[in-house]
Scaffold this active site. Structure first.
Site, PDB file in Angstrom:
ATOM      1  N   LYS A 187     114.900  63.094  62.233  1.00 18.48           N
ATOM      2  CA  LYS A 187     114.928  64.563  62.049  1.00 18.48           C
ATOM      3  C   LYS A 187     116.037  65.004  61.110  1.00 18.48           C
ATOM      4  CE  LYS A 187     117.413  64.194  65.937  1.00 18.48           C
ATOM      5  NZ  LYS A 187     116.971  63.016  66.618  1.00 18.48           N
ATOM      6  N   GLU A 238     124.580  60.068  74.400  1.00 13.78           N
ATOM      7  CA  GLU A 238     125.353  59.134  73.585  1.00 13.78           C
ATOM      8  C   GLU A 238     126.841  59.253  73.896  1.00 13.78           C
ATOM      9  OE1 GLU A 238     124.136  58.778  69.500  1.00 13.78           O
ATOM     10  OE2 GLU A 238     122.278  59.858  69.935  1.00 13.78           O
ATOM     11  N   LYS A 254     115.506  70.570  64.711  1.00 16.36           N
ATOM     12  CA  LYS A 254     114.079  70.531  65.034  1.00 16.36           C
ATOM     13  C   LYS A 254     113.419  71.895  64.850  1.00 16.36           C
ATOM     14  CE  LYS A 254     114.491  66.523  68.074  1.00 16.36           C
ATOM     15  NZ  LYS A 254     114.808  66.083  69.441  1.00 16.36           N
TER      16      LYS A 254
END
Lengths: 398, 398
Positions: free
Chosen positions: B99, B184, B199
């Site tokens: 993305k 993460e 997005k």
């Protein structure tokens, strides 16, 4: 790009309205105008903005070489089949919203389209405005589809939602739905599950690549669902939804249309009113769901016009869907395994004799007991329920 | 049909696994084998079933005329951009799950693809396995898209769902999500909304046909959401979801990424855990929603392989998406209108001085008051909130 509409009823006139309203953006998407040249209808529509387009003989459309795209929104198998066939043979691509036609003649029409170098598509035939057909045939193409569970009839979902919300009984809600135009005068096709059955037959044909005969799918509607069933459902933290299912079993699928007890953890539980949703499980994707208006003039017409744009983008190019005429032998539905909710007038001791340890769903009603069986096959359930006797109602657990 | 994968991390190796597992059905759908010829990665993978495919120089792929389809699953803008550009210039079609690359260079890569007669697609870049890109570009083509509301980040939705369910605080849940691999080590891109922002920028570019600069979208993450906010939400019958929105305003769109208070009547309320959903409103279709796994190796790889099938079906044919490089000037976000939930240490009399009649959401906490404003513009809210002072937190109502 010239188009024609056959059948100027609710959907057909909706298609004309979508083309009118969104003319500019459709033109931008196609790079050219999508122009309505003919509307076929035996009735007269004086004063209609498309008054000049009306014709009464379908051959006029078939013979006009300018027309490349034909919309069929007449409904029913005949004369729709004859007309669509002739359009395809005349080299025109066709889109239809007619699930009866697709369920009955889909593979045959696709073969005819194939022979004449044109396309036959039917996004609006299942799920109204929900783009489920293209999702299955052009998006989830990296997956083996392991299961489809669809709430694909707006009338019955509206009725069930209202029965749940207001505690009303079936006949009361049916009369109301008819008064509001959500149910037809003869509601059989909707309330007995025939409409859902045709739709899951189409979806199963698409994912299997062979033709499913909708007559092979055990189909039960909602006409036996009562306000008492909903009281039990509430007690168990469930809703009751009419679900059309197709589950992969080896090289084939196992299908059923029936009311199901369903829990809030399932997304389908939350599909209320006239909305529809199709849950699709892929072996790589896992669960996915496609939700939207399953009926109504404009949402359905939106899907038809989406198909028209697709056809316009694919003139002179055949898009293979891979649905063959060969019949798919479905898995034996008696081997499907469920937990069953049962209401019976039988004694508790007899229930436990036949079904062993069950979960009781107590409403403290005279003369009946509600319980949920362990998971078992349809065949086993039938046998035990017959032995038990006094069955008032049976609803499978999803 | 020969293909290559660039980047053998989580998604890239997932793509190889989907191709292996579903080899037969993909071959049936394409009428030919989709064969993996190269995998580009600087690391070594001894014993990997595709050991023979590994190369370390991307030019080897670019120069092999047999390769028609290239998958980019490296992530990040560079060197992905350089590699993808060269593949397109060498006449290969490309699909990416990246993305960052699409949000930054989408229009440019599409233009390069265009010039070289190939396709550049990116279904997996938004919504993981949910086929939202093809839905917007190839299905809902009869509609003007009036609104998109997306829960499009699995990490934050997982965290919010757990905060709601267990009453935990942000830091606690973040540590847990990191331990489980759902967040993460540096979670900034997810928790601060940057991922969702990219997005919704991509989706808005697709529906507007112009390029949205993601830097123009006001973006707020979930790192300030506390267990107290969820207590208020519960009191008001709401959940808190990170929603990326895009609403049509005249000829442009008005965008925002922020946590929103959302009621059970909205389908997005029910999207829990790592699942994603994109709600799309069309001017003819009305509301629709697309739900599924927004992340994870196999669901994302499923979308990539769906794209590979699409590319294989469209070799020698360009499929125009209509996304131009021209920049879209978004509507002024200060003109967006919401009801705002506010926690403040200010006195009730001051609240009513600034905001008039408000709805109080009482938790009987010392030193703070929670209330919901009437609908007003962002600009007006900012002004009044500054005048009020003592603001502890603000969450918009969806």
């Amino acid at each position: 790009m010239k188009a024609a509409i056959m059948g100027y009823g609710t959907i057909g006139s909706g298609v004309a309205k979508v083309l009118d309203t969104n003319r500019d953006i459709i033109k931008a998407r196609l790079g050219e105008e999508l122009e309505l040249k003919y509307i076929l209808d035996l009735r007269d529509f004086p004063g209609d903005p498309h008054e000049d387009c009306f014709v009464k003989d379908y051959k006029k459309i078939a013979q006009d070489e300018e027309v490349q795209i034909v919309v069929e929104t007449m409904g029913g198998v005949e004369p729709a089949f004859t007309f669509v066939k002739e359009m395809l043979e005349a080299g025109k691509s066709v889109t239809t919203s007619n699930k009866a036609l697709v369920a009955d003649k889909g593979a045959e029409l696709m073969e005819i389209a194939d022979k004449h170098g044109v396309n036959f598509v039917f996004e609006a035939a299942v799920g109204g405005g929900i783009p489920i057909i293209r999702t299955l045939t052009a998006c989830l193409t990296g997956d083996v589809i392991e299961e489809i569970d669809a709430i694909c009839n707006g009338t019955t979902n509206y009725m069930l939602t209202n029965m749940e919300q207001f505690g009303s009984d079936y006949n009361e809600i049916l009369a109301e739905a008819q008064a509001l135009g959500y149910a037809e005068k003869d509601p059989t096709a909707d309330v007995e599950g025939h409409d859902s059955c045709r739709k899951i037959a189409i979806l199963t044909s698409l994912i299997s690549g062979k033709t499913v005969d909708f007559n092979d799918i055990p189909t039960e509607g909602i006409s036996k669902i009562s306000s008492t069933d909903f009281k039990y459902a509430k007690e168990m933290g469930c809703s009751i939804k009419l679900v059309a299912r197709s589950v992969k079993e080896g090289d084939t699928y196992s299908c059923r249309v029936a009311p199901f007890m369903i829990k809030p953890e399932q997304m389908l539980y939350h599909v209320a009113g006239v909305m529809n949703a199709v849950s699709v499980k892929g072996n790589m994707l896992g669960e996915s769901m496609y939700y939207g208006a399953g009926a109504g003039a404009l949402p359905t017409a939106s899907a038809v016009v989406g198909d028209m744009v697709f056809l316009a983008r694919n003139t002179n190019r055949q898009v293979k869907i891979g649905w063959e005429a060969e019949k798919l032998t479905l898995a034996n539905p008696l081997e499907q395994r469920y937990r069953f909710f049962v209401r019976t007038s039988a004694l508790q001791s007899n229930i436990e004799n036949e079904f062993g340890n069950v979960e009781y769903a107590s409403l403290d009603l005279d003369n009946e007991t509600g319980f949920v069986t362990a998971e078992m096959s349809e065949a086993e359930f039938e046998e035990r329920a017959a032995a038990l006797g006094g069955i008032i109602s049976v609803i499978r657990f999803y």
